[in-house]
Design an enzyme around this catalytic site. Structure first.
Site, PDB file in Angstrom:
ATOM      1  N   SER A  13       0.841  -1.195   0.000  1.00  0.00           N
ATOM      2  CA  SER A  13       0.000   0.000   0.000  1.00  0.00           C
ATOM      3  C   SER A  13       0.876   1.245   0.000  1.00  0.00           C
ATOM      4  O   SER A  13       1.700   1.435  -0.876  1.00  0.00           O
ATOM      5  CB  SER A  13      -0.945  -0.034   1.206  1.00  0.00           C
ATOM      6  OG  SER A  13      -1.837   1.047   1.192  1.00  0.00           O
ATOM      7  N   CYS A 152      -6.126   8.701   6.415  1.00  0.00           N
ATOM      8  CA  CYS A 152      -5.759   9.800   5.517  1.00  0.00           C
ATOM      9  C   CYS A 152      -6.886  10.826   5.446  1.00  0.00           C
ATOM     10  O   CYS A 152      -6.636  12.036   5.393  1.00  0.00           O
ATOM     11  CB  CYS A 152      -5.421   9.268   4.129  1.00  0.00           C
ATOM     12  SG  CYS A 152      -6.704   8.251   3.366  1.00  0.00           S
ATOM     13  N   THR A 182      -8.413   2.228  -3.910  1.00  0.00           N
ATOM     14  CA  THR A 182      -7.352   1.662  -3.077  1.00  0.00           C
ATOM     15  C   THR A 182      -7.177   0.183  -3.399  1.00  0.00           C
ATOM     16  O   THR A 182      -8.011  -0.428  -4.075  1.00  0.00           O
ATOM     17  CB  THR A 182      -7.662   1.818  -1.577  1.00  0.00           C
ATOM     18  OG1 THR A 182      -8.854   1.088  -1.263  1.00  0.00           O
ATOM     19  CG2 THR A 182      -7.853   3.279  -1.215  1.00  0.00           C
ATOM     20  N   THR A 211     -17.390   5.340   5.910  1.00  0.00           N
ATOM     21  CA  THR A 211     -16.109   5.805   6.444  1.00  0.00           C
ATOM     22  C   THR A 211     -16.326   6.285   7.868  1.00  0.00           C
ATOM     23  O   THR A 211     -17.352   6.898   8.175  1.00  0.00           O
ATOM     24  CB  THR A 211     -15.497   6.937   5.600  1.00  0.00           C
ATOM     25  OG1 THR A 211     -14.297   7.402   6.243  1.00  0.00           O
ATOM     26  CG2 THR A 211     -16.435   8.116   5.445  1.00  0.00           C
ATOM     27  N   GLY A 212     -15.369   6.006   8.703  1.00  0.00           N
ATOM     28  CA  GLY A 212     -15.431   6.492  10.078  1.00  0.00           C
ATOM     29  C   GLY A 212     -14.622   7.751  10.281  1.00  0.00           C
ATOM     30  O   GLY A 212     -14.448   8.211  11.408  1.00  0.00           O
ATOM     31  N   ARG A 234     -16.151   5.975  -3.606  1.00  0.00           N
ATOM     32  CA  ARG A 234     -14.916   5.507  -4.230  1.00  0.00           C
ATOM     33  C   ARG A 234     -15.029   5.724  -5.736  1.00  0.00           C
ATOM     34  O   ARG A 234     -16.014   5.303  -6.349  1.00  0.00           O
ATOM     35  CB  ARG A 234     -14.683   4.028  -3.915  1.00  0.00           C
ATOM     36  CG  ARG A 234     -14.427   3.736  -2.443  1.00  0.00           C
ATOM     37  CD  ARG A 234     -13.120   4.368  -1.991  1.00  0.00           C
ATOM     38  NE  ARG A 234     -12.800   4.037  -0.610  1.00  0.00           N
ATOM     39  CZ  ARG A 234     -12.001   3.051  -0.242  1.00  0.00           C
ATOM     40  NH1 ARG A 234     -11.443   2.274  -1.163  1.00  0.00           N
ATOM     41  NH2 ARG A 234     -11.746   2.818   1.027  1.00  0.00           N
TER      42      ARG A 234
END
EC number: 1.2.1.12
Length: 339
Positions: A13, A152, A182, A211-212, A234
């Site tokens: 990654s 991020c 990703t 998303t948290g 996404r």
């Protein structure tokens, strides 16, 4: 100048970028890497070539079982159990946990058994304290052995939210991140039992996702706990994402006043290099390789009323985030007296 001997667990990654960032920071020296799924020759290849950021401009090779970057030798291990990685034998007091697997305090603490003294998780954590550079580093204490650099997206959102809340007060808000593809996504449709939409082909779809990141802001800025939530889309781009933060303000302000406030904050000692500001007519590829956590796009935001505004901020979700992990490491080591 003294340096921090550092280990990295997981060379996938964004971690080739983190190693590259460490080469630019004289305070950080990577002495060991562990990854049980990548052999040394392939590690050289991954570091040398990158489809988004281009070829590595230095030298990279392997010699005598070690990764050699710009002449600097790095020990390489292939242990599946973090407790078995001999960090201590390399003097690696600090370890960056980047597999995305060992993200709890208990799991990440296994590195301490191998001789590490502190672990920084390069992902959100359910129970480890989270720190965002430019936002809540003052809360760090040296007794903490496992901490998280958050995500991020949280690193993009939190500096912007802090500036707005400190100056105008955020009553409530919604965040959407339009996020680049990703490595966890599918190239074409495939099985994904927990997230059916996430199983659809990344290159062919805009995919709504959870998303948290927004809720996590409440952990690094307690005054905003319960006031923000969000979601993600996404999209089929390889890198660079953008946050849309829509908030209701306590104190009325014009959009020009808000822009001026953010610009001033971006030039402050606390946020310079963390929060950027632009009035150019930019698009996502303009931020590939940008080291800021968050770059406010003054021309993209809109305002409905003096207390209801939409703010837009870009981030290189690979390089920018990797830079912050290294920055957090250097800060923590300094506070610990290791520098």
């Amino acid at each position: 100048m003294s340096t921090i001997n550092t280990g990295i667990n997981g060379f996938r990654s964004h971690w080739p970028y983190c190693l590259a960032c460490s080469l630019e920071n004289p305070k950080v020296k990577v002495v060991a890497i562990n990854d049980p799924f990548i052999d040394l020759e392939y590690m050289v290849y991954m570091f040398k070539y990158d489809s988004t950021h281009g070829r590595f401009k230095g030298t990279v090779e392997h010699k005598d079982g070690k990764l050699v970057v710009n002449g600097h030798e790095i020990a390489v291990h292939a242990e599946r159990d973090p407790a078995q990685i001999p960090w201590g034998s390399h003097g690696a007091d600090y370890v960056i946990e980047s597999t995305g697997v060992f993200t709890t305090k208990d799991a990440a603490s296994a590195h301490l058994k191998g001789g590490a003294k502190k672990v920084i998780i390069s992902a959100p954590s359910a129970d480890a304290p989270m720190f965002v550079v430019g936002v809540n580093l003052d809360k760090y204490t040296s007794d903490l052995t496992v901490i998280s650099n958050a995500s991020c997206t949280t690193n993009c959102l939190a500096p912007l939210a802090k500036v707005i809340h400190d100056n105008y007060g955020i009553l409530e808000g919604l965040m959407t991140t339009v996020h680049a593809t990703t490595a966890t996504q599918k190239t074409v449709d495939g099985p994904s039992n927990k997230d059916w939409r996430g199983g659809r082909g990344a290159g062919a779809n805009i995919i709504p996702s959870s998303t948290g990141a927004a809720k996590a802001v409440g952990k690094v800025i307690p005054e905003l706990n319960g006031k923000l939530t969000g979601m993600a889309f996404r999209v089929p781009t390889p890198d660079v994402s953008v946050v849309d933060l829509t908030v209701r303000l306590e104190k009325p302000a014009s959009y020009d006043e808000i822009k001026a406030t953010i610009k001033k904050a971006s030039e402050s000692e606390e946020l310079k290099g963390i929060l950027g500001y632009t009035e150019d007519q930019v698009v996502s590829t303009d931020f590939v390789g940008d080291a800021h956590s968050s770059i406010f796009d003054a021309k993209a935001g809109i305002q409905l009323s003096p207390t209801f505004v939409k703010l837009i901020s870009w981030y290189d979700n690979e390089f920018g985030y990797s830079t912050r992990v290294v920055d957090l490491l250097a800060y923590v080591a300094g506070k610990d007296g290791a520098l």
